[in-house]
Design a protein around this motif. Structure first.
Motif, mmCIF file in Angstrom:
data_model
loop_
_atom_site.group_PDB
_atom_site.id
_atom_site.type_symbol
_atom_site.label_atom_id
_atom_site.label_comp_id
_atom_site.label_asym_id
_atom_site.label_seq_id
_atom_site.Cartn_x
_atom_site.Cartn_y
_atom_site.Cartn_z
ATOM 1 N N ASP A 190 52.282 -81.105 16.871
ATOM 2 C CA ASP A 190 51.450 -80.073 15.832
ATOM 3 C C ASP A 190 51.554 -80.749 14.433
ATOM 4 O OD1 ASP A 190 51.661 -78.086 17.796
ATOM 5 O OD2 ASP A 190 53.508 -77.531 17.382
ATOM 6 N N ARG A 233 50.785 -74.998 14.316
ATOM 7 C CA ARG A 233 50.475 -75.209 15.795
ATOM 8 C C ARG A 233 49.337 -74.504 15.950
ATOM 9 N NH1 ARG A 233 54.913 -73.284 18.729
ATOM 10 N NH2 ARG A 233 55.598 -75.432 18.487
ATOM 11 N N HIS A 260 49.814 -71.083 14.126
ATOM 12 C CA HIS A 260 51.173 -70.415 14.304
ATOM 13 C C HIS A 260 52.107 -71.510 13.271
ATOM 14 C CE1 HIS A 260 49.829 -68.409 17.663
ATOM 15 N NE2 HIS A 260 49.182 -69.372 18.134
ATOM 16 N N PRO A 300 50.696 -65.355 17.072
ATOM 17 C CA PRO A 300 49.348 -64.895 16.989
ATOM 18 C C PRO A 300 49.170 -63.309 16.664
ATOM 19 C CG PRO A 300 50.335 -64.924 18.963
ATOM 20 C CD PRO A 300 51.385 -65.570 18.192
ATOM 21 N N ASP A 311 42.322 -69.892 22.534
ATOM 22 C CA ASP A 311 42.511 -68.874 23.483
ATOM 23 C C ASP A 311 43.662 -68.969 24.206
ATOM 24 O OD1 ASP A 311 39.647 -68.435 23.367
ATOM 25 O OD2 ASP A 311 38.924 -69.718 25.039
ATOM 26 N N GLY A 312 44.734 -68.680 23.166
ATOM 27 C CA GLY A 312 46.323 -68.757 23.688
ATOM 28 C C GLY A 312 46.661 -69.898 24.066
ATOM 29 N N ARG A 313 46.052 -70.908 24.534
ATOM 30 C CA ARG A 313 46.623 -72.341 24.961
ATOM 31 C C ARG A 313 46.898 -73.094 23.778
ATOM 32 N NH1 ARG A 313 42.123 -71.613 27.270
ATOM 33 N NH2 ARG A 313 41.250 -73.517 26.558
ATOM 34 N N PRO A 314 48.170 -73.934 23.852
ATOM 35 C CA PRO A 314 48.176 -75.026 22.741
ATOM 36 C C PRO A 314 47.019 -76.225 23.100
ATOM 37 C CG PRO A 314 50.096 -74.472 23.942
ATOM 38 C CD PRO A 314 49.134 -73.753 24.723
ATOM 39 N N LEU A 315 46.579 -76.429 21.545
ATOM 40 C CA LEU A 315 45.423 -77.462 21.557
ATOM 41 C C LEU A 315 45.951 -78.673 22.304
ATOM 42 C CD1 LEU A 315 42.806 -78.664 20.477
ATOM 43 C CD2 LEU A 315 44.083 -78.916 18.492
ATOM 44 N N GLN A 326 47.520 -78.935 24.913
ATOM 45 C CA GLN A 326 47.615 -78.960 26.258
ATOM 46 C C GLN A 326 46.217 -79.164 26.749
ATOM 47 O OE1 GLN A 326 49.147 -75.241 27.846
ATOM 48 N NE2 GLN A 326 47.606 -75.224 29.393
ATOM 49 N N ASP A 327 45.343 -78.789 26.056
ATOM 50 C CA ASP A 327 43.855 -78.904 26.269
ATOM 51 C C ASP A 327 43.303 -80.406 26.327
ATOM 52 O OD1 ASP A 327 43.472 -76.232 26.817
ATOM 53 O OD2 ASP A 327 42.081 -75.950 25.107
ATOM 54 N N THR A 350 46.404 -73.254 18.539
ATOM 55 C CA THR A 350 46.130 -72.777 19.943
ATOM 56 C C THR A 350 44.598 -72.282 20.037
ATOM 57 O OG1 THR A 350 46.690 -70.243 19.559
ATOM 58 C CG2 THR A 350 48.344 -71.914 20.358
#
Length: 146
Positions: A48, A15, A8, A145, A19-23, A25-26, A17
């Protein structure tokens, strides 16, 4: 397990992501488990990736060079290489893998943390961002996305 990459563009940053989650965050979740107590507040303290960190703003060359180690998250200060999260990229005919995850300045053991992407979807996502940047070379873009 195959995961889906999302890229994004927003305000000069890329940014990432998964599977829809911000990297970020993982990564924060993994780092909270592996970082010793005094440094635990640093878990997930990333920004980012700035487009200024991607040579020639060529996202495909940056994130699809087989065997390359690339910064996928950077420092909140915006300086290239200041607080990098690095991954090794392996490009195969069916899969693209991000492995050998490491922090550029800390000796944190990420174990087997990484991702496997379907090569066709991964490369299509990179190409979509590159097409946007080629269409408007000065773009800092807003691209959500697909």
């Amino acid at each position: 397990m195959i995961t889906r990459l999302g890229l994004h563009l927003e305000d000069g940053t890329l940014r990432v992501t998964v599977d829809g989650r911000p990297l970020v965050q993982d990564v924060a979740g993994v780092e909270r488990r592996i970082i010793d107590h005094p440094d635990r507040s640093l878990a997930g303290d990333y920004a980012d990736l700035g487009l200024h960190e991607v040579p020639d703003r060529d996202v495909t060359a940056y994130l699809a060079t087989d065997g390359a180690e690339r910064e996928v998250l950077g420092c909140t200060c915006g300086s290239a290489g200041c607080w990098p999260l690095l991954v090794r990229i392996t490009v195969g005919p069916r899969e693209v893998r991000w492995s050998d995850v490491r922090h550029g300045f800390r000796d944190w053991d990420y174990g087997g943390f990484g991702y496997t992407f379907a090569a066709d979807e991964y490369l299509a996502e990179l190409d979509a961002v590159d097409r946007l940047l080629r269409a408007d070379p000065n773009s800092t873009g807003t691209r959500g996305p697909w």
